[in-house]
Write a protein that holds these residues in place. Structure first.
Motif, PDB file in Angstrom:
ATOM      1  N   PRO A 179      -6.115  -7.513  -9.001  1.00 11.78           N
ATOM      2  CA  PRO A 179      -6.255  -8.810  -8.330  1.00 11.78           C
ATOM      3  C   PRO A 179      -5.456  -8.810  -7.025  1.00 11.78           C
ATOM      4  O   PRO A 179      -4.464  -8.097  -6.902  1.00 11.78           O
ATOM      5  N   LYS A 180      -5.887  -9.602  -6.078  1.00 11.54           N
ATOM      6  CA  LYS A 180      -5.178  -9.699  -4.807  1.00 11.54           C
ATOM      7  C   LYS A 180      -3.782 -10.269  -5.043  1.00 11.54           C
ATOM      8  O   LYS A 180      -3.540 -11.000  -6.009  1.00 11.54           O
ATOM      9  N   ALA A 181      -2.879  -9.944  -4.149  1.00 11.06           N
ATOM     10  CA  ALA A 181      -1.485 -10.365  -4.290  1.00 11.06           C
ATOM     11  C   ALA A 181      -1.354 -11.883  -4.342  1.00 11.06           C
ATOM     12  O   ALA A 181      -0.508 -12.420  -5.077  1.00 11.06           O
ATOM     13  N   THR A 182      -2.183 -12.590  -3.594  1.00 11.26           N
ATOM     14  CA  THR A 182      -2.107 -14.054  -3.608  1.00 11.26           C
ATOM     15  C   THR A 182      -2.507 -14.622  -4.974  1.00 11.26           C
ATOM     16  O   THR A 182      -1.918 -15.597  -5.439  1.00 11.26           O
ATOM     17  N   LEU A 183      -3.485 -13.996  -5.608  1.00 14.28           N
ATOM     18  CA  LEU A 183      -3.894 -14.458  -6.940  1.00 14.28           C
ATOM     19  C   LEU A 183      -2.811 -14.178  -7.979  1.00 14.28           C
ATOM     20  O   LEU A 183      -2.570 -15.001  -8.874  1.00 14.28           O
ATOM     21  N   ILE A 184      -2.152 -13.024  -7.859  1.00 15.68           N
ATOM     22  CA  ILE A 184      -1.066 -12.694  -8.781  1.00 15.68           C
ATOM     23  C   ILE A 184       0.091 -13.670  -8.588  1.00 15.68           C
ATOM     24  O   ILE A 184       0.655 -14.190  -9.552  1.00 15.68           O
ATOM     25  N   ALA A 185       0.445 -13.935  -7.323  1.00 17.38           N
ATOM     26  CA  ALA A 185       1.544 -14.859  -7.031  1.00 17.38           C
ATOM     27  C   ALA A 185       1.231 -16.271  -7.520  1.00 17.38           C
ATOM     28  O   ALA A 185       2.106 -16.949  -8.070  1.00 17.38           O
ATOM     29  N   THR A 186       0.005 -16.709  -7.342  1.00 16.09           N
ATOM     30  CA  THR A 186      -0.387 -18.036  -7.812  1.00 16.09           C
ATOM     31  C   THR A 186      -0.294 -18.118  -9.330  1.00 16.09           C
ATOM     32  O   THR A 186       0.194 -19.108  -9.882  1.00 16.09           O
ATOM     33  N   GLN A 187      -0.739 -17.082 -10.013  1.00 14.07           N
ATOM     34  CA  GLN A 187      -0.656 -17.055 -11.475  1.00 14.07           C
ATOM     35  C   GLN A 187       0.804 -17.079 -11.933  1.00 14.07           C
ATOM     36  O   GLN A 187       1.151 -17.787 -12.885  1.00 14.07           O
ATOM     37  N   GLU A 188       1.666 -16.324 -11.244  1.00 18.04           N
ATOM     38  CA  GLU A 188       3.092 -16.344 -11.574  1.00 18.04           C
ATOM     39  C   GLU A 188       3.674 -17.741 -11.371  1.00 18.04           C
ATOM     40  O   GLU A 188       4.491 -18.195 -12.166  1.00 18.04           O
ATOM     41  N   TYR A 189       3.268 -18.411 -10.312  1.00 14.19           N
ATOM     42  CA  TYR A 189       3.761 -19.763 -10.041  1.00 14.19           C
ATOM     43  C   TYR A 189       3.306 -20.732 -11.138  1.00 14.19           C
ATOM     44  O   TYR A 189       4.100 -21.548 -11.614  1.00 14.19           O
ATOM     45  N   ILE A 190       2.060 -20.629 -11.533  1.00 11.64           N
ATOM     46  CA  ILE A 190       1.524 -21.501 -12.582  1.00 11.64           C
ATOM     47  C   ILE A 190       2.263 -21.275 -13.902  1.00 11.64           C
ATOM     48  O   ILE A 190       2.550 -22.214 -14.636  1.00 11.64           O
ATOM     49  N   GLU A 191       2.600 -20.022 -14.199  1.00 16.05           N
ATOM     50  CA  GLU A 191       3.276 -19.685 -15.447  1.00 16.05           C
ATOM     51  C   GLU A 191       4.800 -19.814 -15.340  1.00 16.05           C
ATOM     52  O   GLU A 191       5.519 -19.367 -16.233  1.00 16.05           O
ATOM     53  N   ASP A 192       5.303 -20.406 -14.258  1.00 20.38           N
ATOM     54  CA  ASP A 192       6.741 -20.611 -14.029  1.00 20.38           C
ATOM     55  C   ASP A 192       7.532 -19.306 -14.104  1.00 20.38           C
ATOM     56  O   ASP A 192       8.633 -19.264 -14.668  1.00 20.38           O
ATOM     57  N   GLU A 193       7.004 -18.252 -13.535  1.00 18.95           N
ATOM     58  CA  GLU A 193       7.686 -16.961 -13.525  1.00 18.95           C
ATOM     59  C   GLU A 193       8.309 -16.652 -12.166  1.00 18.95           C
ATOM     60  O   GLU A 193       8.851 -15.575 -11.973  1.00 18.95           O
ATOM     61  N   ILE A 194       8.231 -17.591 -11.243  1.00 13.98           N
ATOM     62  CA  ILE A 194       8.822 -17.404  -9.920  1.00 13.98           C
ATOM     63  C   ILE A 194      10.066 -18.273  -9.827  1.00 13.98           C
ATOM     64  O   ILE A 194      10.016 -19.481 -10.074  1.00 13.98           O
ATOM     65  N   TYR A 195      11.175 -17.648  -9.480  1.00 14.12           N
ATOM     66  CA  TYR A 195      12.396 -18.403  -9.233  1.00 14.12           C
ATOM     67  C   TYR A 195      12.437 -18.713  -7.744  1.00 14.12           C
ATOM     68  O   TYR A 195      12.311 -17.824  -6.912  1.00 14.12           O
ATOM     69  N   TYR A 196      12.602 -19.957  -7.412  1.00 21.51           N
ATOM     70  CA  TYR A 196      12.699 -20.356  -6.019  1.00 21.51           C
ATOM     71  C   TYR A 196      13.726 -21.465  -5.887  1.00 21.51           C
ATOM     72  O   TYR A 196      14.011 -22.181  -6.833  1.00 21.51           O
ATOM     73  N   ARG A 197      14.285 -21.552  -4.696  1.00 21.35           N
ATOM     74  CA  ARG A 197      15.222 -22.633  -4.415  1.00 21.35           C
ATOM     75  C   ARG A 197      15.109 -22.984  -2.946  1.00 21.35           C
ATOM     76  O   ARG A 197      14.686 -22.171  -2.129  1.00 21.35           O
ATOM     77  N   ASN A 198      15.473 -24.192  -2.631  1.00 21.27           N
ATOM     78  CA  ASN A 198      15.447 -24.663  -1.256  1.00 21.27           C
ATOM     79  C   ASN A 198      16.886 -25.010  -0.872  1.00 21.27           C
ATOM     80  O   ASN A 198      17.404 -26.046  -1.302  1.00 21.27           O
ATOM     81  N   PRO A 199      17.548 -24.165  -0.078  1.00 21.02           N
ATOM     82  CA  PRO A 199      18.953 -24.412   0.275  1.00 21.02           C
ATOM     83  C   PRO A 199      19.171 -25.749   0.985  1.00 21.02           C
ATOM     84  O   PRO A 199      20.218 -26.363   0.816  1.00 21.02           O
ATOM     85  N   VAL A 200      18.193 -26.216   1.736  1.00 24.38           N
ATOM     86  CA  VAL A 200      18.333 -27.492   2.434  1.00 24.38           C
ATOM     87  C   VAL A 200      18.428 -28.631   1.426  1.00 24.38           C
ATOM     88  O   VAL A 200      19.274 -29.524   1.550  1.00 24.38           O
ATOM     89  N   LYS A 201      17.570 -28.619   0.415  1.00 20.38           N
ATOM     90  CA  LYS A 201      17.610 -29.668  -0.616  1.00 20.38           C
ATOM     91  C   LYS A 201      18.892 -29.587  -1.425  1.00 20.38           C
ATOM     92  O   LYS A 201      19.474 -30.603  -1.791  1.00 20.38           O
ATOM     93  N   GLU A 202      19.359 -28.360  -1.714  1.00 19.59           N
ATOM     94  CA  GLU A 202      20.596 -28.191  -2.465  1.00 19.59           C
ATOM     95  C   GLU A 202      21.793 -28.702  -1.665  1.00 19.59           C
ATOM     96  O   GLU A 202      22.686 -29.328  -2.205  1.00 19.59           O
ATOM     97  N   LYS A 203      21.783 -28.474  -0.359  1.00 16.00           N
ATOM     98  CA  LYS A 203      22.846 -28.958   0.525  1.00 16.00           C
ATOM     99  C   LYS A 203      22.895 -30.481   0.518  1.00 16.00           C
ATOM    100  O   LYS A 203      23.960 -31.080   0.451  1.00 16.00           O
ATOM    101  N   ASP A 204      21.710 -31.103   0.591  1.00 15.71           N
ATOM    102  CA  ASP A 204      21.639 -32.570   0.557  1.00 15.71           C
ATOM    103  C   ASP A 204      22.181 -33.125  -0.764  1.00 15.71           C
ATOM    104  O   ASP A 204      22.819 -34.167  -0.790  1.00 15.71           O
TER     105      ASP A 204
END
Length: 112
Positions: free
Chosen positions: A83-108
């Motif tokens: 599968p294309k990388a975008t499809l794999i990344a989307t599936q990971e996002y749907i399955e909550d397998e991607i860790y992400y953070r927004n430093p701007v929101k954390e700072k606020d």
């Protein structure tokens, strides 16, 4: 997540971006998260393909010697069928397998 063990579909699926962005509250932030992960997956796939095909590299200057290598063809077909990388990344996002953070929101959050 290992891209070889993904459950992502091989063809494009229409997604409801509003429901996808429920975690972040922002469609554009969700797209940014998925695109960054997609780029990481793309680099990983490219690196793996180059490593596997490096075994078959010919360093001779003779262009007349062209032959088909069955293993090389099978490796290339395998990577083409992934599968294309975008499809794999989307599936990971749907399955909550991607860790992400927004430093701007954390700072606020720390200031207020």
């Amino acid at each position: 997540m290992d891209y070889r063990k993904t459950t992502a579909p091989a063809n494009t699926i229409t997604r409801d971006m509003i429901s996808l962005s429920a975690d972040t509250g922002n469609v554009y932030e969700t797209v940014r998260i998925i695109s960054k992960r997609s780029n990481q997956i793309s680099v990983e796939i490219k690196h793996d393909l180059e490593n596997k095909l490096q075994e078959f590299a010919s360093y001779s200057d003779n262009l007349e010697e062209v032959f088909e290598n069955r293993e090389q063809i099978e490796i290339s077909r395998y990577f083409e069928r992934l599968p294309k990388a975008t499809l794999i990344a989307t599936q990971e996002y749907i399955e909550d397998e991607i860790y992400y953070r927004n430093p701007v929101k954390e700072k606020d959050n720390f200031e207020g």
